[in-house]
Design a protein around this motif. Structure first.
Motif, PDB file in Angstrom:
ATOM      1  N   ILE A 136       0.840  -1.204   0.000  1.00 16.52           N
ATOM      2  CA  ILE A 136       0.000   0.000   0.000  1.00 16.52           C
ATOM      3  C   ILE A 136       0.872   1.250   0.000  1.00 16.52           C
ATOM      4  CG2 ILE A 136      -0.421   0.464   2.454  1.00 16.52           C
ATOM      5  CD1 ILE A 136      -3.046   0.319  -0.310  1.00 16.52           C
ATOM      6  N   SER A 137       2.025   1.176   0.641  1.00 13.04           N
ATOM      7  CA  SER A 137       2.944   2.310   0.611  1.00 13.04           C
ATOM      8  C   SER A 137       3.457   2.545  -0.810  1.00 13.04           C
ATOM      9  CB  SER A 137       4.109   2.055   1.564  1.00 13.04           C
ATOM     10  OG  SER A 137       4.942   3.180   1.641  1.00 13.04           O
ATOM     11  N   LEU A 138       3.779   1.473  -1.514  1.00  9.46           N
ATOM     12  CA  LEU A 138       4.235   1.601  -2.899  1.00  9.46           C
ATOM     13  C   LEU A 138       3.132   2.134  -3.810  1.00  9.46           C
ATOM     14  CD1 LEU A 138       6.342  -1.657  -3.267  1.00  9.46           C
ATOM     15  CD2 LEU A 138       7.191   0.697  -3.296  1.00  9.46           C
ATOM     16  N   LEU A 192       7.566  -0.439   9.750  1.00 10.40           N
ATOM     17  CA  LEU A 192       8.584  -0.665   8.723  1.00 10.40           C
ATOM     18  C   LEU A 192       7.970  -0.803   7.335  1.00 10.40           C
ATOM     19  CD1 LEU A 192      11.000  -3.110  10.576  1.00 10.40           C
ATOM     20  CD2 LEU A 192      11.301  -0.666  10.144  1.00 10.40           C
ATOM     21  N   GLY A 193       6.792  -1.391   7.252  1.00  6.18           N
ATOM     22  CA  GLY A 193       6.121  -1.537   5.972  1.00  6.18           C
ATOM     23  C   GLY A 193       5.741  -0.207   5.350  1.00  6.18           C
ATOM     24  N   ILE A 194       5.442   0.756   6.194  1.00  6.95           N
ATOM     25  CA  ILE A 194       5.130   2.097   5.690  1.00  6.95           C
ATOM     26  C   ILE A 194       6.410   2.873   5.390  1.00  6.95           C
ATOM     27  CG2 ILE A 194       4.178   4.344   6.335  1.00  6.95           C
ATOM     28  CD1 ILE A 194       2.032   2.914   7.861  1.00  6.95           C
ATOM     29  N   ALA A 195       7.445   2.690   6.202  1.00  6.15           N
ATOM     30  CA  ALA A 195       8.636   3.537   6.121  1.00  6.15           C
ATOM     31  C   ALA A 195       9.684   3.069   5.110  1.00  6.15           C
ATOM     32  CB  ALA A 195       9.278   3.636   7.500  1.00  6.15           C
ATOM     33  N   PHE A 230      13.680   3.503  -0.317  1.00  6.38           N
ATOM     34  CA  PHE A 230      14.293   2.984  -1.535  1.00  6.38           C
ATOM     35  C   PHE A 230      13.846   3.762  -2.760  1.00  6.38           C
ATOM     36  CE2 PHE A 230      14.586  -0.931   1.084  1.00  6.38           C
ATOM     37  CZ  PHE A 230      15.963  -1.014   1.080  1.00  6.38           C
ATOM     38  N   PHE A 231      12.561   4.055  -2.836  1.00  9.77           N
ATOM     39  CA  PHE A 231      12.033   4.735  -4.012  1.00  9.77           C
ATOM     40  C   PHE A 231      12.595   6.144  -4.138  1.00  9.77           C
ATOM     41  CE2 PHE A 231       8.983   7.538  -6.055  1.00  9.77           C
ATOM     42  CZ  PHE A 231       8.889   6.925  -7.289  1.00  9.77           C
ATOM     43  N   TYR A 232      12.546   6.915  -3.056  1.00  9.23           N
ATOM     44  CA  TYR A 232      13.008   8.297  -3.132  1.00  9.23           C
ATOM     45  C   TYR A 232      14.516   8.369  -3.303  1.00  9.23           C
ATOM     46  CZ  TYR A 232       8.307   9.568  -1.721  1.00  9.23           C
ATOM     47  OH  TYR A 232       6.950   9.715  -1.669  1.00  9.23           O
ATOM     48  N   ASN A 233      15.249   7.418  -2.744  1.00  2.09           N
ATOM     49  CA  ASN A 233      16.694   7.376  -2.927  1.00  2.09           C
ATOM     50  C   ASN A 233      17.016   7.100  -4.393  1.00  2.09           C
ATOM     51  OD1 ASN A 233      19.410   7.339  -2.358  1.00  2.09           O
ATOM     52  ND2 ASN A 233      19.421   5.220  -1.662  1.00  2.09           N
ATOM     53  N   TYR A 234      16.321   6.167  -5.003  1.00  4.35           N
ATOM     54  CA  TYR A 234      16.537   5.842  -6.404  1.00  4.35           C
ATOM     55  C   TYR A 234      16.137   7.011  -7.303  1.00  4.35           C
ATOM     56  CZ  TYR A 234      16.213   3.382 -10.846  1.00  4.35           C
ATOM     57  OH  TYR A 234      16.362   3.000 -12.153  1.00  4.35           O
ATOM     58  N   ARG A 235      15.034   7.663  -6.978  1.00  2.00           N
ATOM     59  CA  ARG A 235      14.562   8.808  -7.779  1.00  2.00           C
ATOM     60  C   ARG A 235      15.581   9.935  -7.757  1.00  2.00           C
ATOM     61  NH1 ARG A 235       9.278  11.982  -6.030  1.00  2.00           N
ATOM     62  NH2 ARG A 235      10.735  12.595  -4.439  1.00  2.00           N
TER      63      ARG A 235
END
Length: 148
Positions: free
Chosen positions: A57-59, A131-134, A139-144
């Motif tokens: 759901i976070s993704l 952890l599931g939310i955080a 990973f996504f914002y670091n990659y972006r």
């Protein structure tokens, strides 16, 4: 279906605009369905199923949130409320109270086991939710940022 009512009700406590409540309701249902499918159908441990549902759901809202012009936590925090371990918390607290007011020493081991089992499981589920939310946004914002 119940999660579809719980999530928007919780979101309204934080003044989420009403045009976004349908997304919150859908996210709450999706989160609960994912956890239930993993736990009941695929026999995945409840903590791992909870983590996976929160991560999915976070993704989803990492993608949907910016398209709607709303920060991701507006959706994700309300969506995971239906995953809070109420029965484990209740059992742990009831066992703790029973241990404090114990009258039959023979039941001590049973109360202690229930307290430890339910308490550790409750804490583990809460940690999986956090952890599931955080973790996915990290990973996504670091990659972006590396793409820029």
């Amino acid at each position: 279906m119940a999660a579809g009512f719980i999530a928007p009700a919780f979101a309204m406590l934080f003044a989420v605009p009403k045009q976004y409540l349908i997304f919150v309701a859908a996210g709450g249902m999706i989160t609960r369905v994912i956890r239930s499918l993993l736990f009941y159908c695929l026999n995945v441990e409840i903590v791992i199923a909870t983590f996976a549902a929160c991560a999915v759901i976070s993704l989803i809202f990492i993608y949907v949130g910016p398209k709607l012009g709303v920060p991701r936590p507006v959706f994700t925090v309300a969506n995971v409320i239906a995953l809070i371990p109420g029965m484990d918390t209740y059992n742990a607290l009831l066992s703790l109270i029973s241990l404090i007011e114990i009258t039959d020493v023979a039941l001590f081991d049973s109360y202690l086991f229930t307290l430890m089992h339910s308490g550790v499981r409750c804490v583990a589920i809460l940690l999986a939710i956090a952890l599931g939310i955080a973790i996915p946004p990290l990973f996504f914002y670091n990659y972006r940022n590396k793409l820029r």
